[in-house]
Design a protein around this motif. Structure first.
Motif, PDB file in Angstrom:
ATOM      1  N   ASP A 139       0.847  -1.188   0.000  1.00 28.84           N
ATOM      2  CA  ASP A 139       0.000   0.000   0.000  1.00 28.84           C
ATOM      3  C   ASP A 139       0.888   1.246   0.000  1.00 28.84           C
ATOM      4  O   ASP A 139       1.179   1.805   1.061  1.00 28.84           O
ATOM      5  CB  ASP A 139      -0.915  -0.005   1.224  1.00 28.84           C
ATOM      6  CG  ASP A 139      -1.947   1.109   1.192  1.00 28.84           C
ATOM      7  OD1 ASP A 139      -1.776   2.063   0.408  1.00 28.84           O
ATOM      8  OD2 ASP A 139      -2.921   1.043   1.961  1.00 28.84           O
ATOM      9  N   PRO A 140       1.349   1.683  -1.173  1.00 33.06           N
ATOM     10  CA  PRO A 140       2.266   2.827  -1.221  1.00 33.06           C
ATOM     11  C   PRO A 140       1.670   4.118  -0.684  1.00 33.06           C
ATOM     12  O   PRO A 140       2.388   4.941  -0.102  1.00 33.06           O
ATOM     13  CB  PRO A 140       2.615   2.944  -2.712  1.00 33.06           C
ATOM     14  CG  PRO A 140       1.557   2.175  -3.434  1.00 33.06           C
ATOM     15  CD  PRO A 140       1.115   1.106  -2.510  1.00 33.06           C
ATOM     16  N   GLU A 141       0.359   4.320  -0.858  1.00 31.26           N
ATOM     17  CA  GLU A 141      -0.267   5.543  -0.342  1.00 31.26           C
ATOM     18  C   GLU A 141      -0.161   5.602   1.179  1.00 31.26           C
ATOM     19  O   GLU A 141       0.195   6.633   1.755  1.00 31.26           O
ATOM     20  CB  GLU A 141      -1.738   5.609  -0.777  1.00 31.26           C
ATOM     21  CG  GLU A 141      -1.943   5.871  -2.256  1.00 31.26           C
ATOM     22  CD  GLU A 141      -1.605   7.305  -2.655  1.00 31.26           C
ATOM     23  OE1 GLU A 141      -1.420   8.143  -1.750  1.00 31.26           O
ATOM     24  OE2 GLU A 141      -1.516   7.578  -3.864  1.00 31.26           O
ATOM     25  N   GLN A 142      -0.479   4.498   1.845  1.00 29.11           N
ATOM     26  CA  GLN A 142      -0.401   4.448   3.294  1.00 29.11           C
ATOM     27  C   GLN A 142       1.049   4.577   3.777  1.00 29.11           C
ATOM     28  O   GLN A 142       1.336   5.254   4.777  1.00 29.11           O
ATOM     29  CB  GLN A 142      -1.010   3.147   3.821  1.00 29.11           C
ATOM     30  CG  GLN A 142      -1.013   3.012   5.336  1.00 29.11           C
ATOM     31  CD  GLN A 142      -1.778   4.119   6.021  1.00 29.11           C
ATOM     32  OE1 GLN A 142      -2.808   4.568   5.532  1.00 29.11           O
ATOM     33  NE2 GLN A 142      -1.277   4.568   7.170  1.00 29.11           N
ATOM     34  N   PHE A 143       1.968   3.929   3.046  1.00 20.88           N
ATOM     35  CA  PHE A 143       3.375   4.005   3.431  1.00 20.88           C
ATOM     36  C   PHE A 143       3.889   5.445   3.350  1.00 20.88           C
ATOM     37  O   PHE A 143       4.545   5.940   4.270  1.00 20.88           O
ATOM     38  CB  PHE A 143       4.221   3.105   2.525  1.00 20.88           C
ATOM     39  CG  PHE A 143       5.696   3.176   2.817  1.00 20.88           C
ATOM     40  CD1 PHE A 143       6.259   2.402   3.815  1.00 20.88           C
ATOM     41  CD2 PHE A 143       6.525   4.042   2.105  1.00 20.88           C
ATOM     42  CE1 PHE A 143       7.616   2.480   4.100  1.00 20.88           C
ATOM     43  CE2 PHE A 143       7.875   4.126   2.381  1.00 20.88           C
ATOM     44  CZ  PHE A 143       8.423   3.340   3.380  1.00 20.88           C
ATOM     45  N   GLN A 144       3.597   6.132   2.247  1.00 19.69           N
ATOM     46  CA  GLN A 144       4.078   7.495   2.087  1.00 19.69           C
ATOM     47  C   GLN A 144       3.436   8.432   3.102  1.00 19.69           C
ATOM     48  O   GLN A 144       4.090   9.353   3.616  1.00 19.69           O
ATOM     49  CB  GLN A 144       3.809   7.993   0.658  1.00 19.69           C
ATOM     50  CG  GLN A 144       4.388   9.358   0.331  1.00 19.69           C
ATOM     51  CD  GLN A 144       5.901   9.347   0.153  1.00 19.69           C
ATOM     52  OE1 GLN A 144       6.598   8.504   0.703  1.00 19.69           O
ATOM     53  NE2 GLN A 144       6.407  10.309  -0.588  1.00 19.69           N
ATOM     54  N   THR A 168       5.093   8.303  -7.307  1.00 20.83           N
ATOM     55  CA  THR A 168       6.290   7.797  -6.635  1.00 20.83           C
ATOM     56  C   THR A 168       6.488   6.292  -6.810  1.00 20.83           C
ATOM     57  O   THR A 168       7.509   5.761  -6.367  1.00 20.83           O
ATOM     58  CB  THR A 168       6.241   8.093  -5.119  1.00 20.83           C
ATOM     59  OG1 THR A 168       5.147   7.378  -4.527  1.00 20.83           O
ATOM     60  CG2 THR A 168       6.078   9.583  -4.848  1.00 20.83           C
ATOM     61  N   TYR A 169       5.559   5.601  -7.437  1.00 16.48           N
ATOM     62  CA  TYR A 169       5.653   4.137  -7.501  1.00 16.48           C
ATOM     63  C   TYR A 169       5.124   3.602  -8.827  1.00 16.48           C
ATOM     64  O   TYR A 169       4.420   4.299  -9.571  1.00 16.48           O
ATOM     65  CB  TYR A 169       4.876   3.510  -6.347  1.00 16.48           C
ATOM     66  CG  TYR A 169       3.396   3.806  -6.387  1.00 16.48           C
ATOM     67  CD1 TYR A 169       2.505   2.969  -7.047  1.00 16.48           C
ATOM     68  CD2 TYR A 169       2.872   4.931  -5.739  1.00 16.48           C
ATOM     69  CE1 TYR A 169       1.145   3.233  -7.086  1.00 16.48           C
ATOM     70  CE2 TYR A 169       1.520   5.216  -5.764  1.00 16.48           C
ATOM     71  CZ  TYR A 169       0.653   4.364  -6.438  1.00 16.48           C
ATOM     72  OH  TYR A 169      -0.687   4.639  -6.478  1.00 16.48           O
ATOM     73  N   LEU A 170       5.499   2.352  -9.079  1.00 20.25           N
ATOM     74  CA  LEU A 170       5.030   1.637 -10.273  1.00 20.25           C
ATOM     75  C   LEU A 170       4.459   0.294  -9.853  1.00 20.25           C
ATOM     76  O   LEU A 170       4.985  -0.355  -8.938  1.00 20.25           O
ATOM     77  CB  LEU A 170       6.190   1.392 -11.243  1.00 20.25           C
ATOM     78  CG  LEU A 170       6.782   2.606 -11.959  1.00 20.25           C
ATOM     79  CD1 LEU A 170       8.125   2.237 -12.582  1.00 20.25           C
ATOM     80  CD2 LEU A 170       5.821   3.128 -13.022  1.00 20.25           C
ATOM     81  N   ALA A 171       3.399  -0.116 -10.517  1.00 15.30           N
ATOM     82  CA  ALA A 171       2.880  -1.466 -10.281  1.00 15.30           C
ATOM     83  C   ALA A 171       3.902  -2.484 -10.786  1.00 15.30           C
ATOM     84  O   ALA A 171       4.552  -2.269 -11.817  1.00 15.30           O
ATOM     85  CB  ALA A 171       1.539  -1.653 -10.990  1.00 15.30           C
ATOM     86  N   TRP A 172       4.065  -3.573 -10.047  1.00 16.04           N
ATOM     87  CA  TRP A 172       5.033  -4.599 -10.422  1.00 16.04           C
ATOM     88  C   TRP A 172       4.817  -5.061 -11.862  1.00 16.04           C
ATOM     89  O   TRP A 172       5.769  -5.147 -12.648  1.00 16.04           O
ATOM     90  CB  TRP A 172       4.897  -5.783  -9.462  1.00 16.04           C
ATOM     91  CG  TRP A 172       5.823  -6.924  -9.751  1.00 16.04           C
ATOM     92  CD1 TRP A 172       5.626  -7.943 -10.641  1.00 16.04           C
ATOM     93  CD2 TRP A 172       7.108  -7.154  -9.158  1.00 16.04           C
ATOM     94  NE1 TRP A 172       6.695  -8.795 -10.633  1.00 16.04           N
ATOM     95  CE2 TRP A 172       7.618  -8.347  -9.737  1.00 16.04           C
ATOM     96  CE3 TRP A 172       7.858  -6.500  -8.191  1.00 16.04           C
ATOM     97  CZ2 TRP A 172       8.848  -8.879  -9.372  1.00 16.04           C
ATOM     98  CZ3 TRP A 172       9.088  -7.022  -7.823  1.00 16.04           C
ATOM     99  CH2 TRP A 172       9.573  -8.200  -8.408  1.00 16.04           C
ATOM    100  N   ILE A 208       6.544  -1.133  -6.742  1.00 17.29           N
ATOM    101  CA  ILE A 208       7.966  -0.883  -6.549  1.00 17.29           C
ATOM    102  C   ILE A 208       8.214   0.627  -6.498  1.00 17.29           C
ATOM    103  O   ILE A 208       7.606   1.390  -7.254  1.00 17.29           O
ATOM    104  CB  ILE A 208       8.815  -1.533  -7.670  1.00 17.29           C
ATOM    105  CG1 ILE A 208      10.313  -1.445  -7.366  1.00 17.29           C
ATOM    106  CG2 ILE A 208       8.473  -0.957  -9.029  1.00 17.29           C
ATOM    107  CD1 ILE A 208      10.781  -2.431  -6.338  1.00 17.29           C
ATOM    108  N   ALA A 209       9.068   1.046  -5.576  1.00 17.07           N
ATOM    109  CA  ALA A 209       9.389   2.467  -5.420  1.00 17.07           C
ATOM    110  C   ALA A 209      10.830   2.577  -4.940  1.00 17.07           C
ATOM    111  O   ALA A 209      11.493   1.569  -4.648  1.00 17.07           O
ATOM    112  CB  ALA A 209       8.435   3.129  -4.426  1.00 17.07           C
TER     113      ALA A 209
END
Length: 238
Positions: A139-144, A168-172, A208-209
């Motif tokens: 969950d990149p939104e929650q992480f950021q 800031t991120y890309l889907a695998w 991935i980020a």
């Protein structure tokens, strides 16, 4: 009498206005005052796995990836991913081998509450000490929002106060190089039975980020890590 004198003497002195700390400064300040307490607590919480963790850290990786998600990834998947990425990387520290380490920070579910708490402590230490350059996120939104540690895909940093993960991120599975890695099958014991599946399919649900750095300090071997980032995101349309 003296009290009145001091009141008169400093009547026009204005208190110094406090400067708002940046997120990076807040993390460093928090870590400075709490690291020893947390380290002691983490040792007590994670005694069953501390020996294995210490042994693992004796090998310095050329590249480190931080996985942050609800459940730990299967060992088969982790080993296959480390091996495949090592084949794309270089010996950055000159020890004659290419080592990729995936550090797992699972928040709950299969992990016991104490283990999840220890994972949170280790993740905070990883971020503050700049150990991981790459992030594999559920969950990149929650992480950021929680850590504000990712840079944008074009290499720039989010604006002050911007906690959005947008850009800031890309889907695998949007990265052809990653999507085509040969990661094989995984299996692990689950409730008295054996669960299994495709490692590629498992990772296709992740993102991935990479780490952003707000000071001159960075993760180990930043230029080599950047070169690997370019390889694994080639064809992703950044």
């Amino acid at each position: 009498m003296s009290s009145e004198y001091w009141k008169w003497k400093f009547k026009d002195v204005q208190p110094e206005e406090k400067r708002e700390l940046t997120p990076e400064e807040k993390r460093r300040n928090w870590w400075h005052y709490h690291k020893w307490h947390i380290a002691a607590g983490a040792v007590l919480i994670a005694i069953p796995c501390s020996i294995a963790w210490s042994a693992l850290r004796q090998i310095k990786p050329d590249y480190q990836i931080a996985y942050v998600g609800e459940n730990t990834l299967p060992d088969d998947t982790v080993t296959a991913l480390e091996t495949e990425l090592a084949a794309l990387g270089e010996d950055l520290d000159g020890d004659g081998r290419v080592v990729v380490r995936l550090a797992q920070y699972a928040s709950s579910s299969r992990a016991e509450a104490e283990a999840a708490e220890a994972a949170e402590v280790r993740l905070m230490a990883d971020i503050i000490e700049r150990e991981s350059y790459f992030f594999l996120l559920e969950d990149p939104e929650q992480f950021q929002k929680a850590y504000r540690s990712l840079c944008r895909l074009d290499g720039t940093l989010p604006a002050e106060g911007d906690y959005s993960a947008e850009g800031t991120y890309l889907a695998w599975d949007d990265c052809p190089v990653l999507d085509n890695l040969d990661l094989g099958e995984f299996s692990y014991p689950l409730m008295g039975e054996t669960a299994s599946g495709s490692s590629n399919e498992l990772l296709s649900r992740l993102y991935i980020a990479r780490r952003g750095f707000w000071t001159e300090e960075s993760a180990p071997h930043p230029e080599g890590c950047e070169a690997l980032w370019e390889k694994i995101t080639e064809g992703a349309g950044i």
